[in-house]
Design an enzyme around this catalytic site. Structure first.
Site, mmCIF file in Angstrom:
data_model
loop_
_atom_site.group_PDB
_atom_site.id
_atom_site.type_symbol
_atom_site.label_atom_id
_atom_site.label_comp_id
_atom_site.label_asym_id
_atom_site.label_seq_id
_atom_site.Cartn_x
_atom_site.Cartn_y
_atom_site.Cartn_z
ATOM 1 N N ARG A 232 -1.471 -2.195 -18.617
ATOM 2 C CA ARG A 232 -2.746 -1.464 -18.659
ATOM 3 C C ARG A 232 -2.709 -0.376 -17.592
ATOM 4 O O ARG A 232 -2.376 -0.640 -16.436
ATOM 5 C CB ARG A 232 -3.922 -2.400 -18.359
ATOM 6 C CG ARG A 232 -4.077 -3.511 -19.343
ATOM 7 C CD ARG A 232 -5.424 -4.150 -19.189
ATOM 8 N NE ARG A 232 -6.430 -3.280 -19.752
ATOM 9 C CZ ARG A 232 -6.742 -3.247 -21.043
ATOM 10 N NH1 ARG A 232 -6.136 -4.020 -21.896
ATOM 11 N NH2 ARG A 232 -7.665 -2.418 -21.484
ATOM 12 N N TYR B 195 0.856 -1.201 0.000
ATOM 13 C CA TYR B 195 0.000 0.000 0.000
ATOM 14 C C TYR B 195 0.880 1.234 0.000
ATOM 15 O O TYR B 195 1.875 1.293 0.728
ATOM 16 C CB TYR B 195 -0.901 0.025 1.241
ATOM 17 C CG TYR B 195 -2.340 -0.170 0.858
ATOM 18 C CD1 TYR B 195 -2.975 0.759 0.033
ATOM 19 C CD2 TYR B 195 -3.064 -1.278 1.278
ATOM 20 C CE1 TYR B 195 -4.286 0.572 -0.369
ATOM 21 C CE2 TYR B 195 -4.371 -1.467 0.886
ATOM 22 C CZ TYR B 195 -4.976 -0.538 0.054
ATOM 23 O OH TYR B 195 -6.268 -0.714 -0.342
ATOM 24 N N ASP C 74 -6.408 13.966 -25.120
ATOM 25 C CA ASP C 74 -6.395 12.566 -24.699
ATOM 26 C C ASP C 74 -5.657 11.798 -25.797
ATOM 27 O O ASP C 74 -6.210 11.550 -26.866
ATOM 28 C CB ASP C 74 -7.839 12.073 -24.529
ATOM 29 C CG ASP C 74 -7.901 10.610 -24.113
ATOM 30 O OD1 ASP C 74 -6.886 9.898 -24.253
ATOM 31 O OD2 ASP C 74 -8.977 10.170 -23.662
ATOM 32 N N GLU D 64 -0.553 4.832 -0.450
ATOM 33 C CA GLU D 64 -1.363 6.057 -0.667
ATOM 34 C C GLU D 64 -0.473 7.269 -0.486
ATOM 35 O O GLU D 64 0.315 7.351 0.455
ATOM 36 C CB GLU D 64 -2.526 6.102 0.324
ATOM 37 C CG GLU D 64 -3.646 5.151 -0.063
ATOM 38 C CD GLU D 64 -4.840 5.230 0.879
ATOM 39 O OE1 GLU D 64 -4.817 6.056 1.804
ATOM 40 O OE2 GLU D 64 -5.770 4.448 0.676
ATOM 41 N N THR E 7 -3.306 6.402 -22.068
ATOM 42 C CA THR E 7 -3.176 5.068 -21.502
ATOM 43 C C THR E 7 -1.765 4.598 -21.812
ATOM 44 O O THR E 7 -1.096 5.141 -22.699
ATOM 45 C CB THR E 7 -4.188 4.071 -22.097
ATOM 46 O OG1 THR E 7 -4.108 4.145 -23.514
ATOM 47 C CG2 THR E 7 -5.600 4.390 -21.643
ATOM 48 N N LYS F 203 -1.765 0.916 -25.152
ATOM 49 C CA LYS F 203 -2.198 0.788 -26.563
ATOM 50 C C LYS F 203 -0.947 0.829 -27.437
ATOM 51 O O LYS F 203 -0.124 -0.068 -27.320
ATOM 52 C CB LYS F 203 -3.214 1.878 -26.885
ATOM 53 C CG LYS F 203 -4.488 1.762 -26.038
ATOM 54 C CD LYS F 203 -5.575 2.713 -26.511
ATOM 55 C CE LYS F 203 -6.871 2.511 -25.764
ATOM 56 N NZ LYS F 203 -6.989 3.308 -24.528
HETATM 57 N N1 DSN Z 1 -12.370 3.085 -26.515
HETATM 58 C C1 DSN Z 1 -11.543 1.948 -26.276
HETATM 59 C C2 DSN Z 1 -10.833 1.576 -27.529
HETATM 60 O O1 DSN Z 1 -10.379 2.455 -28.233
HETATM 61 O O2 DSN Z 1 -10.792 0.395 -27.838
HETATM 62 C C3 DSN Z 1 -10.611 2.213 -25.219
HETATM 63 O O3 DSN Z 1 -11.223 2.872 -24.165
#
Ligand code: DSN
Length: 419
Positions: free
Chosen positions: A241, A60, A206, A62, A232, A235
Site C-alpha cells: 500500500r 527514520y 492519476d 527524513e 498507488t 491496486k
Molecule cells: N477510491 C478507492 C477505490 O477505488 O477503491 C481508492 O481510493
C-alpha cells in the site's frame, strides 16, 4: 485452516498480543475463503510482504538518499535508490518520488507543489467515476481549491472530450486532472493533453487504478504524455500500500519539496523497500502475463454478466473493472453487496453516472479482477463467477440456492488458494 498454513510466522505476536494475532489470522482466512472482486485490492507476493514486515520500519530517514536528516541511513538509501531507479526505468519517467504514504498523499503533494489556495482545478466528477481527491467538496481538494468537474456523456457513459474542452475553455483551470476510480474505459490522455495545452493548464494523470496495466504495456503510458502522474502501488500494480509521483524534470524539485518537508515527515522505509520489490517484479514476463489475464478476465466476466442480462455501464470494459447498473435487476447496490458477501463473493456498492440514488445505497456495484487473477483464475472461472452472481441476485430469497452458490464459491477458493 490450521495455524501452520498462515502466511508469515506470528509466533511472537501470538504470545504478546493474541487478540491482534487472531485478527490477522481471521483476515487471512477471509482473504482465502472469499472471491474478492474489490477493483482496488490485490494480493501482494510473499517477497513484498517480507520487505514490508522488516526491520526497515525502525529507521527514520527524513530527506532523500544522500541528503538525510539522520545518521545511519546508508542501507535505507540503497533501498530508496533501487526503488527510484526501477520505477523510472519501468515507466520511462524523468523523475519519481516514491515516498508518498498513499495515493491521496501523492495527490495532495502535487497540489501543494503546483497550486495556491483558491486556484482552479478541473477533475472528473466523483459521482461519474472520479476520485474524492480530484476536487470533491467533502475533500480538502474541493475545499482549498476552486474545484470544477467534467462528467461522462449521458447517452454513452463515456468521457466526452468535447465537453471537457468546453469546460476547460470556460473556467481556464490551472490544473487538469485525468484519472478515475470507477470508469471502465481507456482514457484518452493525448486528447486531454491537447485540451490542457490549449488552455495553458498543467496536465496531471492519476493512474492509481491502472498502473499495473500501464507498467505491463497493456494501456498507453501517461507518464510520457502528462506533466505529472500520480499512482498507488497496491491496486493492479500489486505492490505494498502506498503512493508515488512521476513528473517531468522541471517539476522534480517542487514535487520533492512538497512531499518532504511540505506534507510528510519520515518516509516509511519498509514500504519504500517493498515498492522496490514490486517494481522488480513488474519487470518480469510473469507480470506481463498476469496483467494480460487481468484484462482477459475482466472481459470474460463482463461478457458473461451481459449474457445474464446485467446492464454494464458503457456496455463492457477496457480495464480491470466493471461497473454494473442493477436497476433492471430490481435490487440496490447495498443489498447486492450484502447478499453477495453472504455467499463468499466480495464486491463494493458503487454509484453509477447520473445515479438517482445516493452513495450509501447506490444503484450499482463495482467488480474488479486483479485479486481473482492473482489467485490464478482464468476466463472459465469468470464465467462461473458471473453465473454465481446472477444466481445470488435472481434467487435472493431461496436459501437452498444461496447455499449452492456458497458451496461453489468455497470450492473455487480451495482450488485457487490466495497464498
Ligand atoms: N477510491 C478507492 C477505490 O477505488 O477503491 C481508492 O481510493
Amino acid at each position: 485452516m490450521s495455524k501452520d498454513e498462515t502466511l508469515l510466522s506470528t509466533a511472537s505476536l501470538d504470545k504478546v498480543d493474541p487478540e491482534i494475532a487472531a485478527t490477522i489470522e481471521n483476515e487471512h482466512k477471509r482473504q482465502q475463503e472469499n472471491l474478492i472482486m474489490i477493483a482496488s485490492e490485490n494480493l501482494v507476493s510473499r517477497a513484498v510482504l517480507e520487505a514490508q514486515g522488516s526491520v526497515l520500519t525502525n529507521k527514520y530517514a527524513e530527506g532523500y538518499p544522500g541528503a538525510r536528516y539522520y545518521g545511519g541511513c546508508c542501507f535505507v538509501d540503497q533501498a530508496e535508490e533501487l526503488a527510484y531507479k526501477r520505477a523510472v526505468e519501468l515507466f520511462r519517467a524523468d523523475h519519481v518520488n516514491v515516498q508518498p504514504h498513499s495515493g491521496t498523499s501523492a495527490n495532495m503533494a502535487v497540489y501543494l507543489a503546483l497550486l495556491k489556495p483558491g486556484d482552479r482545478i478541473l477533475g472528473m466528477d466523483l459521482s461519474h467515476g472520479g476520485h474524492l481527491t480530484h476536487g470533491s467538496k467533502v475533500n480538502i481538494s474541493g475545499r482549498y481549491y476552486e474545484a470544477h468537474s467534467y462528467g461522462v456523456d449521458r447517452e454513452t457513459n463515456y468521457i466526452n472530450l468535447r465537453h471537457v474542452r468546453e469546460k476547460a475553455i470556460e473556467i481556464k483551470p490551472k490544473l487538469i486532472i485525468a484519472g478515475a476510480s470507477s470508469y471502465p474505459r481507456l482514457i484518452d490522455y493525448a486528447g486531454f493533453r491537447s485540451v490542457a495545452d490549449e488552455v495553458g493548464a498543467i496536465f496531471m494523470v492519476d493512474m492509481a487504478h491502472t498502473a499495473g496495466l500501464i507498467a505491463a504495456g497493456m494501456h498507453p503510458n501517461p507518464v510520457e504524455t502528462a506533466d505529472i502522474v500520480t499512482a498507488t502501488t497496491h491496486k493492479t500494480f500489486r505492490g505494498p500500500r502506498g503512493g508515488m509521483i512521476f513528473c517531468k524534470s522541471q517539476y522534480a524539485s517542487a514535487i520533492d519539496k512538497a512531499v518532504f518537508p511540505g506534507l510528510q515527515g519520515g518516509p516509511l522505509m519498509h514500504i519504500v523497500a517493498a515498492k522496490a520489490v514490486a517494481f522488480k517484479e513488474a519487470m518480469t514476463p510473469e507480470f506481463i502475463q498476469y496483467q494480460e489475464t487481468v484484462l482477459a478476465n475482466a472481459r470474460a466476466l463482463a461478457e458473461a454478466l451481459i449474457e445474464h442480462k446485467f446492464d454494464l455501464i458503457t456496455g463492457g470494459t477496457d480495464t480491470h473493472l466493471i461497473l454494473v447498473d442493477l436497476r433492471r435487476k430490481g435490487i440496490s447496490g447495498r443489498l447486492a453487496e450484502e447478499l453477495l458477501e453472504g455467499v463468499h463473493l466480495t464486491v463494493n456498492k458503487n454509484v453509477i453516472p447520473f445515479d438517482p440514488k445516493g452513495a450509501n445505497d447506490p444503484s450499482g456495484i463495482r467488480l474488479g479482477t486483479p485479486t481473482l487473477s492473482s489467485r490464478g483464475m482464468k476466463p472459465a472461472q469468470m464465467t462461473e463467477i458471473a453465473s454465481l452472481i446472477n444466481k445470488t441476485i435472481e434467487y435472493r430469497n431461496d436459501q437452498e440456492k444461496l447455499a449452492e452458490v456458497r458451496n461453489s464459491a468455497s470450492r473455487l477458493c480451495l482450488e485457487f488458494p490466495a497464498y
